[in-house]
Scaffold this active site. Structure first.
Site, short mmCIF file in Angstrom:
data_model
loop_
_atom_site.label_atom_id
_atom_site.label_comp_id
_atom_site.label_asym_id
_atom_site.label_seq_id
_atom_site.Cartn_x
_atom_site.Cartn_y
_atom_site.Cartn_z
N ASP A 11 0.85 -1.23 -0.11
CA ASP A 11 0.01 0.07 -0.11
C ASP A 11 0.90 1.17 -0.14
O ASP A 11 2.00 1.12 0.14
CB ASP A 11 -0.91 -0.05 1.25
CG ASP A 11 -1.84 1.12 1.17
OD1 ASP A 11 -2.59 1.49 0.14
OD2 ASP A 11 -1.97 1.77 2.19
N ASP A 216 -1.84 -0.80 6.06
CA ASP A 216 -2.20 -0.41 7.14
C ASP A 216 -3.69 -0.14 7.53
O ASP A 216 -4.15 0.25 8.77
CB ASP A 216 -1.38 1.15 7.52
CG ASP A 216 -2.13 2.10 6.46
OD1 ASP A 216 -2.59 1.92 5.52
OD2 ASP A 216 -1.98 3.23 6.75
#
Length: 275
Positions: A11, A216
């Site tokens: 990400d 996250d």
């Protein structure tokens, strides 16, 4: 040359890029090590194709990537002589699409506007997007040029449960990122896109590969559930995504500094173990 036996999926916001200013400075040592070893570094992000292209240019990368929360995989032409048996040509890429079209999603938002008060990027000016995201005006303009998904902010008292139910009836689903909710096609998720990319790599390597995944937020869960080595980056407030796997690793710090430390440690271990 042989295709590498390690692939790293990551990400961007809050992970490789710092949450506040989108800097990747602290990750430079790990990025250099990845480049040295020829490891594919695959961005799996909610960002658009245009945003990823700009970021790859700044980092000096030309790698496959997964855009808009698993909506589509983009494999650059002539990338390591990669053979890809699926997808369609959209020069300079071969694209494998999992998501709905942006027009379809905007149509749904428009037809439900009297029932649900939500504001998508398509309802905002470039200045509003820049203010919400802390992106520059030119970057905010790129963020608004979407092909498959719509990030949105619900107004207070919006019944998101009812909205999600109606979206499902129209072949759409909701996922939550770091700054926005995202309205996306029901068939797409980051995990599915990561799995497809890993299968393409394994086929070209002629052997199983080790996959690392770094995230996250809730929209990273399907990716982190699937990869061999899942890494969770702490959020700026210190809270952690729970992924329900015992072998998960936690980076020592938020953002690019934590990303850098986690990647260097894993690559060191894999080298020691002969990967």
């Amino acid at each position: 040359h042989r295709f590498p036996r390690i692939a790293l999926f990551t990400d961007l916001d809050g992970c490789l890029l710092d949450h506040a200013d989108y800097s990747f400075e602290a990750a430079r040592p790990a990025l250099a090590r990845i480049r040295e070893r020829g490891i594919p570094l695959i961005f799996a992000t909610s960002k658009t194709r245009l945003e990823v292209e700009q970021l790859q240019h700044r980092m000096g990368l030309r790698e496959p990537f997964i855009a808009e929360n698993g909506a589509a995989l983009f494999f650059p032409d002539d990338y390591r002589s990669l053979r890809i048996d699926a997808g369609f040509r959209q020069p300079p890429y071969t694209v494998i699409q999992l998501g709905a079209s942006y027009a379809e999603i905007r149509r749904f938002i428009y037809t439900t506007r009297n029932q649900f008060r939500i504001r998508g990027l398509g309802d905002m000016s470039v200045a509003e997007v820049a203010e919400l995201t802390r992106l520059s005006a030119s970057q905010a303009a790129l963020a608004r040029q979407r092909e498959f998904t719509e990030p949105f902010v619900p107004e207070p008292q919006t019944d998101l449960v009812a909205f999600e139910k109606l979206a499902a009836a129209h072949g759409l689903q909701l996922t939550q990122g770091g700054r926005f909710y995202h309205l996306i096609g029901i068939r797409q998720d980051k995990g599915a896109a990561v799995r497809i990319a890993a299968e393409v790599f394994a086929k070209n390597a002629g052997t199983a590969i080790t996959t690392i995944g770094i995230g996250d937020s809730a929209n990273d869960l399907s990716m982190l559930a699937w990869v061999d080595i899942p890494v969770v980056i702490p959020r700026p407030d210190g809270t952690l995504l729970t992924i329900g796997r015992t072998e998960v690793r936690t980076a020592p710090a938020p953002g690019s500094a934590g990303w850098n430390a986690a990647v260097l440690e894993i690559l060191e271990e894999l080298t020691t173990n002969g990967a």
